[in-house]
Design an enzyme around this catalytic site. Structure first.
Site, PDB file in Angstrom:
ATOM      1  CG  ASP A 220      47.072  44.591  42.048  1.00  0.00           C
ATOM      2  OD1 ASP A 220      47.084  43.400  42.420  1.00  0.00           O
ATOM      3  OD2 ASP A 220      47.614  44.991  40.995  1.00  0.00           O
TER       4      ASP A 220
ATOM      5  CD  GLU B  11      49.600  35.834  39.611  1.00  0.00           C
ATOM      6  OE1 GLU B  11      49.332  36.521  38.612  1.00  0.00           O
ATOM      7  OE2 GLU B  11      48.768  35.583  40.507  1.00  0.00           O
TER       8      GLU B  11
END
Ligand SMILES: Cc1ncc(COP(=O)(O)O)c(C=O)c1O
Ligand SMILES: Cc1ncc(COP(=O)(O)O)c(C=O)c1O
Lengths: 408, 266, 408, 266
Positions: free
Chosen positions: D61, D50
């Protein structure tokens, strides 16, 4: 109990107007104007409306549920004068005197200030009423309360540091009297507490009585009963007189809390009555003062600039003698602890002055049965005390911040 | 019984158109200095002196005297020492001596003890800057019984009614403050001071002492014929601080000349 | 106009909940709890009572007589959210969400803060409600608003400076979402404005609607009529939504005032709508954002930390598109001037955020006929801004004071 | 038409019990580094990758990737360059490529243009961390029409009902986050992860990629037979930052061995 029926300015052996002759006429003018206003029902109504629209009167009563639970014992409640515009009960008196000054056609006001709250309130009133304004502030207090000085200046007032005497509140009062002795024609002196020559003690009590009136009504309505006790800190005594007046004729114990400073035995306090070290004297009015063997006023100490005052209201002196008001003191250390507890458990930040009332109430809360009510005068908010509180708590990151700001 | 203050003043006025009243703050700059000042006053022909007992809250005093009060106290000046100074002054100066101060000094020691000690050091009376007649009736009465005069103050902004009231209770002399405000500020000597003194004369037969702002021979000259005394305070202290006893004696001497010459030579 | 009848979280093309899947369940739980509360009349009553006793609601409306006279034109009035406990309208939302968090059984709250007001309000609520509390604050804002950090810590909250991104409000929000994605079981995220994923915009609007409800009633009662215009500053948009909701169905012009910063052409502002530089984007919700050609959020600037935010309420985006709310901007310089004027003439110290609304209202006051009313949202008080204001005014003695304090 | 993501994965799974999915942040530390990382992935036997398009608000994140996003942007990473990187990756790696990022990147360029460019660089699909299925129905549908898969995420705290709903719309693979929270935190591999994977298997026939906290051969070994893919993100980036491409290739190689040996030699 009507303390003021005689209109003599005497409360037992206390009170009076011990002033230089030059002030006689303006004190006389003020006294006449005050009584005329007091006798005019429209005046009180105008005052109440002003305080409702410009400040947030009636101020609420907040139950301190968490602290009550934490301490065990009485149900504690706080009368929230901290929510007033400018952050303390001082505004009540100031706006009232402002209305009076306008009635008298004055163009300028002067005021002393200790904690800075009365100065900020006066500067605010002057801005709102379009009056010129000069604030006298002991140099030591200018140091302690710089943020307030900043705002007073921004509000358009001139702030004059007083370098005479102990450079605190009493010296600022003296300087106001000096200014007033030649400026009286166009100037009103907005004295900030229930001290000074008659008619100030009565007049300031009158305006502050709004606090006690509200509190009594609110408690009956919201709590269904009177408090067993009311605690208020006592500098000059205006917040105490304000709230006490609501309960003078009730079976309610009234407790005045003085600044115990470093301890009543340390010689570094400002307790005129509870310490037993005060004696009767005269400095503008007759009351208890902290004085030396020659009748010289001595230096006082308190972590709270607004309580750091050598005299006390002649009305409270009288009420203390007669046993109607009990006096006690809270020391700097307890006061800081009470402040911390109040912040942590209730999300309220009392001014250091007000924290004295909290400290005494906390100390004594367990003497009462659960369900009995204790009303505390939260006379002001503590934001203004950030420098003092941060210092007292030794907050390192605050200091570092100041360093950076000062450098940048 | 000794002469009263009023009697002493009338006697002096018989031979002099305008008396000179001086002032000092006990213990400032020091008691030794006070003695030098008193000598200078005698040399300079001063007729009477007020000895100020320093107080921590001198609200009627301007910056110079207020600071002098404070410094005297910081240097340890005690009330008993102020009485001692008066006793010594008695031996230096021929004219009457007045205690000047604030009422807490009196109340704190007790009115009786105060009057006793004051009599003992031979003072002619006292001026308490913050004791209005209505609050001091008792003290003023007891003083009179002891042959001492409680001196009262009048200011230009006093109403006529009030002037009458004060005059009724006044003893010894009437202290006329030339203007509003505290000591040590500037005064414009002119028509309004003259009017004020005339008004005071109309309500009281007592000698009028005009103070607040008298600094120069011309001021004194102006007062001749309008008042009975000129009170010189701040300007004298400043002179002493600049030039010591000799300068101070000269200063009073020049003021005396002012009385006689109309100040033209100043 | 009922913006919320669909309960969909969509306002025209705006709104929604663009969130990581991990947050889905807790957002769903919150949404359900919120609507259950909203449907429970006792909940609003409990909220109103709490705000009356813990803060000073209803807050008053103060006529700005002096400034109205000075400017000539409309009759200006201020809704006094500055008088709230903790000093701003932020408390309204926070206490409401606090009640909700208690209903949901949460033990901990987290919040982002820009100006620090929302952080202080949340820390206060957490203290009062006995919840653990962590406040995320962009590192740049920690610098700008150190006094607020001090009080949050004293109130028992942990303050975490956020060092990611532009280190301002948006980054603090991101950090809250990160915390929440693993703490949701016991933690409620108290978002501070009418932004973020659904149900936050609706929920915060709901709690803040107390302001507009009060204002409408008060104006009819005290002034006998509606205002012609209402001005409110717009950071995320909560004070604006709060006051606007009182007048959505009335013939009242609603004006949102964004931070014009150094000027709309300078690239240093935070005007998402008035500048025309904002474009539709998604960051948790769909609305106008200031973004670059790739859809990256850009740095914003304002003298007021609380307006220094890259996005704007999806509800306001919708109301702007539909023409119901007009948007304008006030630049830093005008804001400081408006603040000065308000202090000098009225004795009021608006927060720098609120001063934006004052600035725009002053600028446009002369467009209205005398007697026409302009209501200004005074969303907070300016005490907290002393460092910023003193810096903006270049106050030398303040700097000197800091130097001494830092040294001592 | 090219193979779909699901088809590619099934083909790879025919010869390997657990696929390895790698991650990189485009432009971080630099595009050159990205190429070295891709070479290492090939050497290390990575099966699919990815490629994260950096975004200014990377809310899903954790600190390591959030900072990588920010740094990439500070170094001028543009969306067009991210597509270019994918095109080059296509030539380096045999396995499928996924775009990973946040939905504002897509919406800002327009869904049509995004899908067009994505198809042009040969991507098999995309993962948008903040686009729930109900808000992305249109995008996900259009992607499928172009033969690309909109990958959806499931987490352990998702209700069964919601799992079903997500599974219904999911294409290509199901991205299973091993725990609550953001990327880069520690995960305890054990019974609860196993239960979670079993639950996901019960609602969807798609290959399951387990990510969030996979760091070591033992983790991979644990997943064998429970998931179809292991996603290695933060640990790989940290390895590259410490030791460069060689260390990274070794790291993946050791993970592969973990798959085969059960991690006993790690
Ligand atoms: C908040 C507050 N409380 C109390 C006081 C003490 O004054 P008083 O005894 O007149 O109420 C002050 C004085 O400044 C004050 O600021
Ligand atoms: C006093 C004040 N007003 C306004 C704002 C801006 O927020 P909002 O647009 O949500 O009212 C803030 C934000 O901190 C604030 O502190």
């Amino acid at each position: 109990m009507n303390l003021f029926s005689s209109r003599s300015g005497r409360y037992g052996p206390y009170g009076g107007a011990y002033i230089p002759e030059v002030l006689h006429s303006c004190i006389a003018e003020l006294t006449a104007a005050f009584y005329a206003a007091k006798d005019d029902p429209a005046f009180w109504a105008e005052y109440v409306t002003l305080m409702a629209r410009y400040s947030c009167r009636p101020t609420p009563i907040t139950p301190l549920d968490n602290i009550s639970r934490h301490l065990g014992g009485a149900r504690l409640l706080a009368k929230r004068e901290d929510l007033n515009h400018t952050g303390s009960h001082k505004l009540n008196n100031v706006m009232g005197q402002g209305l009076l000054a306008l009635r008298m056609g004055k163009k300028r006001v002067i005021a002393e200030t200790g904690a800075g709250q009365h100065g900020v309130a006066t500067a605010t009133m002057a801005a709102r009423f379009g009056l010129r304004c000069k604030i006298y502030m002991g140099e030591e207090d200018v140091q302690r309360q710089r943020p307030n000085v900043f705002w007073m200046e921004r509000l358009g007032a001139e702030v004059e540091p007083v370098r005479l005497g102990s450079r605190t509140l009493k010296d600022a009062i003296n300087e106001c009297l000096r200014d007033w002795s030649h400026s009286m024609d166009d100037t009103h002196y907005v004295l900030g507490t229930v001290c000074g020559p008659h008619p100030f003690p009565e007049m300031v009590s009158y305006f502050q009585s709004i606090v006690g009136q509200e509190a009594r009504t609110q408690l009956l309505e919201l709590e269904g009963g009177l408090p067993q006790r009311v605690y208020a800190c006592v500098g000059g005594g205006s917040n105490a007189m304000g709230i006490f007046q609501g309960f003078l004729d009730d079976p309610v114990e009234l407790v005045g809390v003085e600044a115990g400073g470093k301890g009543l035995k340390s010689g570094r306090h400002a307790s005129r009555i509870a310490s037993g070290e005060g004696s009767v004297g005269v400095a503008g009015y007759r009351s208890y003062f902290l004085q030396d063997a020659d009748g010289q006023m001595v230096d006082t100490h308190s972590v709270a600039a607004g309580l750091d005052y050598v005299g006390v209201s002649p009305i409270l002196a009288y009420l203390a003698d007669s046993g109607r008001v009990r006096f006690t003191a809270a020391e700097d250390g307890e006061v800081i602890e009470a402040l911390k507890l109040t912040m942590r458990l209730e999300g309220l930040i009392p001014a250091l002055e007000s924290a004295h009332a909290f400290a005494a109430a906390y100390r004594e809360a367990r003497q009462l049965k659960s369900g009995e009510r204790v009303l505390i005068s939260m006379s002001g908010r503590g934001d203004k005390d950030i420098f003092t509180v941060a210092e007292a708590l030794g907050d390192a990151s605050w200091l570092e911040y100041l360093k950076r700001k000062a450098g940048g | 019984m000794v002469e009263t203050l009023e009697q002493s003043l009338r006697r002096a006025l018989a031979s002099k158109p305008l008396l000179l009243m001086a002032h000092l703050v006990a213990g400032y700059p020091s008691f030794d200095d006070n003695l030098h000042m008193l000598e200078a006053m005698r040399e300079g022909g001063v007729d009477l002196v007020e000895v100020q007992f320093p107080f921590s809250e001198p609200v009627a005093d301007g910056p110079v005297f207020a600071r002098a009060n404070q410094t005297a106290l910081e240097r340890g000046t005690r009330v008993s020492a102020c009485f001692d100074l008066m006793a010594r002054a008695r031996n230096i100066l021929p004219g009457p001596l007045l205690m000047m101060g604030y009422c807490n000094t009196v109340f704190h020691m007790g009115e009786g003890r105060f009057l006793e000690k004051l009599a003992a050091v031979g003072a002619a009376g006292f001026i308490l800057a913050d004791l209005p007649p209505e609050l001091g009736a008792d003290l003023y009465g007891r003083a009179q019984a002891l042959g001492m005069s409680g001196v009262l103050i009048l200011t230009p902004n006093t109403t006529l009614e009030r002037k009458r009231e004060v005059a009724r209770q006044a003893r010894g002399l009437i202290y006329c403050a030339a203007r509003k405000g505290v000591t040590g500020l500037k005064t414009d000597f002119g028509g309004s001071v003259e009017d004020f003194l005339r008004d005071v004369g109309a309500v009281s037969p007592l000698p009028r002492a005009l103070g607040f702002g008298v600094r120069a021979p011309a001021d004194v000259a102006f007062l001749r014929g309008k008042a009975e005394m000129a009170v010189v305070g701040t300007a004298a202290l400043e002179t002493y601080e600049r030039g010591g006893a000799r300068a101070l004696a000269d200063f009073y001497r020049r003021l005396q000349e002012g009385v006689l010459t109309g100040g033209r030579e100043a």
